[in-house]
Design a protein around this motif. Structure first.
Motif, PDB file in Angstrom:
ATOM      1  N   LEU A 193      18.381  40.840  -6.562  1.00 31.58           N
ATOM      2  CA  LEU A 193      19.412  41.211  -6.277  1.00 31.58           C
ATOM      3  C   LEU A 193      20.580  40.125  -5.878  1.00 31.58           C
ATOM      4  O   LEU A 193      20.268  39.264  -5.263  1.00 31.58           O
ATOM      5  CB  LEU A 193      19.825  42.565  -5.296  1.00 31.58           C
ATOM      6  CG  LEU A 193      18.819  43.784  -5.907  1.00 31.58           C
ATOM      7  CD1 LEU A 193      18.605  44.799  -4.618  1.00 31.58           C
ATOM      8  CD2 LEU A 193      19.631  44.354  -6.919  1.00 31.58           C
ATOM      9  N   GLY A 194      21.812  40.343  -6.456  1.00 32.28           N
ATOM     10  CA  GLY A 194      22.948  39.295  -6.156  1.00 32.28           C
ATOM     11  C   GLY A 194      23.534  39.546  -4.805  1.00 32.28           C
ATOM     12  O   GLY A 194      24.682  39.330  -4.764  1.00 32.28           O
ATOM     13  N   SER A 195      22.725  39.438  -3.974  1.00 30.00           N
ATOM     14  CA  SER A 195      23.041  39.451  -2.486  1.00 30.00           C
ATOM     15  C   SER A 195      23.359  37.868  -2.012  1.00 30.00           C
ATOM     16  O   SER A 195      22.976  36.696  -2.652  1.00 30.00           O
ATOM     17  CB  SER A 195      21.992  39.929  -1.599  1.00 30.00           C
ATOM     18  OG  SER A 195      20.971  39.135  -1.615  1.00 30.00           O
ATOM     19  N   MET A 196      23.969  37.757  -1.021  1.00 29.47           N
ATOM     20  CA  MET A 196      24.377  36.481  -0.422  1.00 29.47           C
ATOM     21  C   MET A 196      23.163  35.860  -0.159  1.00 29.47           C
ATOM     22  O   MET A 196      22.997  34.373  -0.284  1.00 29.47           O
ATOM     23  CB  MET A 196      24.914  36.587   1.034  1.00 29.47           C
ATOM     24  CG  MET A 196      25.282  35.301   1.620  1.00 29.47           C
ATOM     25  SD  MET A 196      26.363  35.710   2.958  1.00 29.47           S
ATOM     26  CE  MET A 196      26.661  34.063   3.455  1.00 29.47           C
ATOM     27  N   ALA A 197      21.975  36.249   0.464  1.00 28.66           N
ATOM     28  CA  ALA A 197      20.621  35.536   0.454  1.00 28.66           C
ATOM     29  C   ALA A 197      20.115  35.203  -0.903  1.00 28.66           C
ATOM     30  O   ALA A 197      19.651  33.971  -0.800  1.00 28.66           O
ATOM     31  CB  ALA A 197      19.708  36.701   1.186  1.00 28.66           C
ATOM     32  N   ALA A 198      20.244  35.940  -1.800  1.00 28.06           N
ATOM     33  CA  ALA A 198      19.415  35.718  -2.957  1.00 28.06           C
ATOM     34  C   ALA A 198      20.383  34.559  -3.721  1.00 28.06           C
ATOM     35  O   ALA A 198      19.739  33.399  -4.426  1.00 28.06           O
ATOM     36  CB  ALA A 198      19.634  36.805  -4.160  1.00 28.06           C
ATOM     37  N   LYS A 199      21.595  34.416  -3.614  1.00 23.66           N
ATOM     38  CA  LYS A 199      22.501  33.465  -4.024  1.00 23.66           C
ATOM     39  C   LYS A 199      22.185  32.128  -3.447  1.00 23.66           C
ATOM     40  O   LYS A 199      22.555  31.012  -3.898  1.00 23.66           O
ATOM     41  CB  LYS A 199      23.876  33.835  -3.960  1.00 23.66           C
ATOM     42  CG  LYS A 199      24.050  34.979  -5.133  1.00 23.66           C
ATOM     43  CD  LYS A 199      25.671  35.442  -4.935  1.00 23.66           C
ATOM     44  CE  LYS A 199      25.859  36.524  -6.082  1.00 23.66           C
ATOM     45  NZ  LYS A 199      27.265  37.099  -5.935  1.00 23.66           N
ATOM     46  N   SER A 200      21.769  32.162  -2.173  1.00 25.21           N
ATOM     47  CA  SER A 200      21.408  30.933  -1.602  1.00 25.21           C
ATOM     48  C   SER A 200      19.999  30.176  -1.950  1.00 25.21           C
ATOM     49  O   SER A 200      19.744  29.113  -1.599  1.00 25.21           O
ATOM     50  CB  SER A 200      21.408  31.214  -0.014  1.00 25.21           C
ATOM     51  OG  SER A 200      20.254  31.892   0.242  1.00 25.21           O
ATOM     52  N   ILE A 201      19.429  30.882  -2.901  1.00 29.27           N
ATOM     53  CA  ILE A 201      18.042  30.432  -3.514  1.00 29.27           C
ATOM     54  C   ILE A 201      18.458  29.516  -4.610  1.00 29.27           C
ATOM     55  O   ILE A 201      19.075  29.950  -5.693  1.00 29.27           O
ATOM     56  CB  ILE A 201      17.237  31.231  -3.721  1.00 29.27           C
ATOM     57  CG1 ILE A 201      16.842  32.429  -2.471  1.00 29.27           C
ATOM     58  CG2 ILE A 201      15.772  30.993  -4.357  1.00 29.27           C
ATOM     59  CD1 ILE A 201      16.004  33.554  -2.983  1.00 29.27           C
ATOM     60  N   PRO A 202      18.029  28.159  -4.576  1.00 28.96           N
ATOM     61  CA  PRO A 202      18.478  27.458  -5.881  1.00 28.96           C
ATOM     62  C   PRO A 202      17.459  28.047  -6.855  1.00 28.96           C
ATOM     63  O   PRO A 202      16.321  28.355  -7.029  1.00 28.96           O
ATOM     64  CB  PRO A 202      17.662  25.865  -5.369  1.00 28.96           C
ATOM     65  CG  PRO A 202      17.741  26.161  -4.089  1.00 28.96           C
ATOM     66  CD  PRO A 202      17.660  27.321  -3.627  1.00 28.96           C
ATOM     67  N   GLY A 203      18.096  27.966  -8.114  1.00 17.88           N
ATOM     68  CA  GLY A 203      17.163  28.697  -9.292  1.00 17.88           C
ATOM     69  C   GLY A 203      17.330  29.956  -9.448  1.00 17.88           C
ATOM     70  O   GLY A 203      16.301  30.602 -10.056  1.00 17.88           O
ATOM     71  N   PHE A 204      17.913  30.755  -8.601  1.00 18.11           N
ATOM     72  CA  PHE A 204      18.050  31.943  -8.508  1.00 18.11           C
ATOM     73  C   PHE A 204      18.076  32.942 -10.072  1.00 18.11           C
ATOM     74  O   PHE A 204      17.481  33.875 -10.062  1.00 18.11           O
ATOM     75  CB  PHE A 204      19.163  32.835  -7.500  1.00 18.11           C
ATOM     76  CG  PHE A 204      19.005  34.252  -7.521  1.00 18.11           C
ATOM     77  CD1 PHE A 204      18.139  35.065  -6.918  1.00 18.11           C
ATOM     78  CD2 PHE A 204      20.159  34.893  -8.263  1.00 18.11           C
ATOM     79  CE1 PHE A 204      17.970  36.404  -7.068  1.00 18.11           C
ATOM     80  CE2 PHE A 204      20.188  36.386  -8.351  1.00 18.11           C
ATOM     81  CZ  PHE A 204      19.257  37.049  -7.702  1.00 18.11           C
ATOM     82  N   ASP A 205      19.164  32.565 -10.655  1.00 16.83           N
ATOM     83  CA  ASP A 205      19.262  32.879 -12.112  1.00 16.83           C
ATOM     84  C   ASP A 205      17.998  32.756 -13.122  1.00 16.83           C
ATOM     85  O   ASP A 205      17.779  33.738 -13.730  1.00 16.83           O
ATOM     86  CB  ASP A 205      20.541  32.026 -12.718  1.00 16.83           C
ATOM     87  CG  ASP A 205      21.850  32.459 -12.162  1.00 16.83           C
ATOM     88  OD1 ASP A 205      21.895  33.481 -11.344  1.00 16.83           O
ATOM     89  OD2 ASP A 205      22.632  31.823 -12.289  1.00 16.83           O
ATOM     90  N   GLU A 206      17.253  31.604 -12.833  1.00 16.34           N
ATOM     91  CA  GLU A 206      16.063  31.524 -13.629  1.00 16.34           C
ATOM     92  C   GLU A 206      15.074  32.588 -13.170  1.00 16.34           C
ATOM     93  O   GLU A 206      14.366  33.073 -14.141  1.00 16.34           O
ATOM     94  CB  GLU A 206      15.564  30.016 -13.327  1.00 16.34           C
ATOM     95  CG  GLU A 206      14.311  29.902 -14.014  1.00 16.34           C
ATOM     96  CD  GLU A 206      13.535  28.636 -13.489  1.00 16.34           C
ATOM     97  OE1 GLU A 206      12.436  28.338 -13.725  1.00 16.34           O
ATOM     98  OE2 GLU A 206      14.264  27.845 -12.929  1.00 16.34           O
ATOM     99  N   LEU A 207      14.916  32.764 -11.886  1.00 13.11           N
ATOM    100  CA  LEU A 207      14.049  33.905 -11.226  1.00 13.11           C
ATOM    101  C   LEU A 207      14.525  35.235 -11.659  1.00 13.11           C
ATOM    102  O   LEU A 207      13.521  36.210 -12.052  1.00 13.11           O
ATOM    103  CB  LEU A 207      14.072  33.723  -9.663  1.00 13.11           C
ATOM    104  CG  LEU A 207      13.346  34.800  -8.999  1.00 13.11           C
ATOM    105  CD1 LEU A 207      11.767  34.488  -9.231  1.00 13.11           C
ATOM    106  CD2 LEU A 207      13.502  34.581  -7.527  1.00 13.11           C
ATOM    107  N   ALA A 208      15.916  35.680 -11.751  1.00 14.22           N
ATOM    108  CA  ALA A 208      16.228  36.992 -12.193  1.00 14.22           C
ATOM    109  C   ALA A 208      15.890  37.122 -13.532  1.00 14.22           C
ATOM    110  O   ALA A 208      15.720  38.366 -14.090  1.00 14.22           O
ATOM    111  CB  ALA A 208      17.635  36.954 -11.700  1.00 14.22           C
ATOM    112  N   LYS A 209      15.801  36.022 -14.586  1.00 18.90           N
ATOM    113  CA  LYS A 209      15.760  36.359 -15.934  1.00 18.90           C
ATOM    114  C   LYS A 209      14.166  37.114 -16.301  1.00 18.90           C
ATOM    115  O   LYS A 209      14.319  37.779 -17.208  1.00 18.90           O
ATOM    116  CB  LYS A 209      15.696  35.045 -16.506  1.00 18.90           C
ATOM    117  CG  LYS A 209      17.108  34.441 -16.773  1.00 18.90           C
ATOM    118  CD  LYS A 209      17.263  33.176 -17.560  1.00 18.90           C
ATOM    119  CE  LYS A 209      18.685  32.683 -17.603  1.00 18.90           C
ATOM    120  NZ  LYS A 209      18.764  31.292 -18.281  1.00 18.90           N
ATOM    121  N   VAL A 210      13.393  36.917 -15.373  1.00 24.92           N
ATOM    122  CA  VAL A 210      12.075  37.435 -15.562  1.00 24.92           C
ATOM    123  C   VAL A 210      12.008  38.645 -15.651  1.00 24.92           C
ATOM    124  O   VAL A 210      11.488  39.403 -16.504  1.00 24.92           O
ATOM    125  CB  VAL A 210      11.143  37.104 -14.148  1.00 24.92           C
ATOM    126  CG1 VAL A 210       9.729  37.810 -14.348  1.00 24.92           C
ATOM    127  CG2 VAL A 210      11.035  35.512 -14.166  1.00 24.92           C
TER     128      VAL A 210
END
Length: 258
Positions: A193-210
């Motif tokens: 989910l696009g939370s502050m914690a998630a956005k602090s993870i490098p490559g979050f968008d790549e993870l989300a595409k799964v």
């Protein structure tokens, strides 16, 4: 009709932004009749501003709490007692942190000091927070934490993966040891989910595409409500004999292979 948390008193951590799962859990908890108190670190004033957007902001107190600071934990019971009285029915653990060198493809090079920080704040704190508040849970209660499925090694997630595995194991052991006091301990495993914690993870968008390609149910990165509803349900009396469980709110992806 009374809400499913009518009359309950709940402490919620992790309300950082409106996009936080914890914010939506706090919102639904109030709508379902709970009296809530929030904790925040390192910027309580930020949480105080966000709390003004809750359905009943006038009675919401924010306590500064660094879960790695024993002095903060030692004073927590007294501060909660001042606001809510001598009983607490539920705790929401929405706390996770890893130094930047523990994320983003640096797994093999991360120093132990950074791993220790991540483990202390993200996993051990489930136990330390609960034990700080246990004297108030005189009539039993429910502890609910948030995880991200630790069965798998995720890209870029690195040492947050082992910390979530430790969190999941900690929850099971807490369920074992606190059951005699009628305190349940469960986790909600939310999808990305696009939370502050998630956005602090490098490559979050790549993870989300799964999730776009593998989740049986349509997954919405901006919809925190399903995870928040699961938290509230576990805080309620509707799961009276469920403990040590991980409820997946991930569109069903955990059940799918390829």
């Amino acid at each position: 009709m009374a809400g499913i948390l009518e009359g309950k008193k709940i402490l919620i951590t992790g309300v950082l932004m409106e996009s936080s799962i914890a914010f939506h859990a706090a919102k639904i908890a109030q709508e379902q009749g709970a009296e809530i108190i929030l904790t925040a670190f390192p910027r309580p004033t930020l949480t105080e501003r966000i709390a003004k957007k809750l359905p009943k902001p006038e009675n919401v107190k924010v306590i500064e709490l660094d879960v790695s600071n024993q002095e903060h934990l030692d004073r927590l019971e007294g501060l909660v007692r001042e606001q809510l009285g001598d009983r607490l029915d539920g705790v929401v653990h929405s706390i996770g942190f890893a130094p930047q060198d523990a994320l983003g493809g640096n797994f093999l090079n991360t120093p132990f000091e950074s791993v220790a920080t991540a483990m202390h704040i993200s996993a051990f704190s489930l136990k330390s927070l609960t034990m700080a508040l246990k004297p108030l849970m005189t009539e039993g209660g429910s502890v609910v934490g948030l995880t991200f499925d630790a069965q798998f090694a995720w890209p870029q997630y690195d040492w947050m993966g082992p910390t979530k595995a430790a969190l999941e194991a900690t929850s099971r052991y807490m369920a074992r040891d606190l059951g005699k006091d009628e305190i349940r301990c469960n986790l909600v495993s939310a999808g990305p989910l696009g939370s502050m914690a998630a956005k602090s993870i490098p490559g979050f968008d790549e993870l989300a595409k799964v999730w776009d390609s593998r989740s049986p149910l349509t997954w919405n990165l901006t919809d925190q409500e399903p995870a928040a509803k699961a938290i509230v349900a576990l805080l309620s009396d509707w799961f009276p004999k469920t403990t040590g469980e991980i409820i997946h709110v991930d569109g069903g992806l955990h059940a799918i292979g390829a």
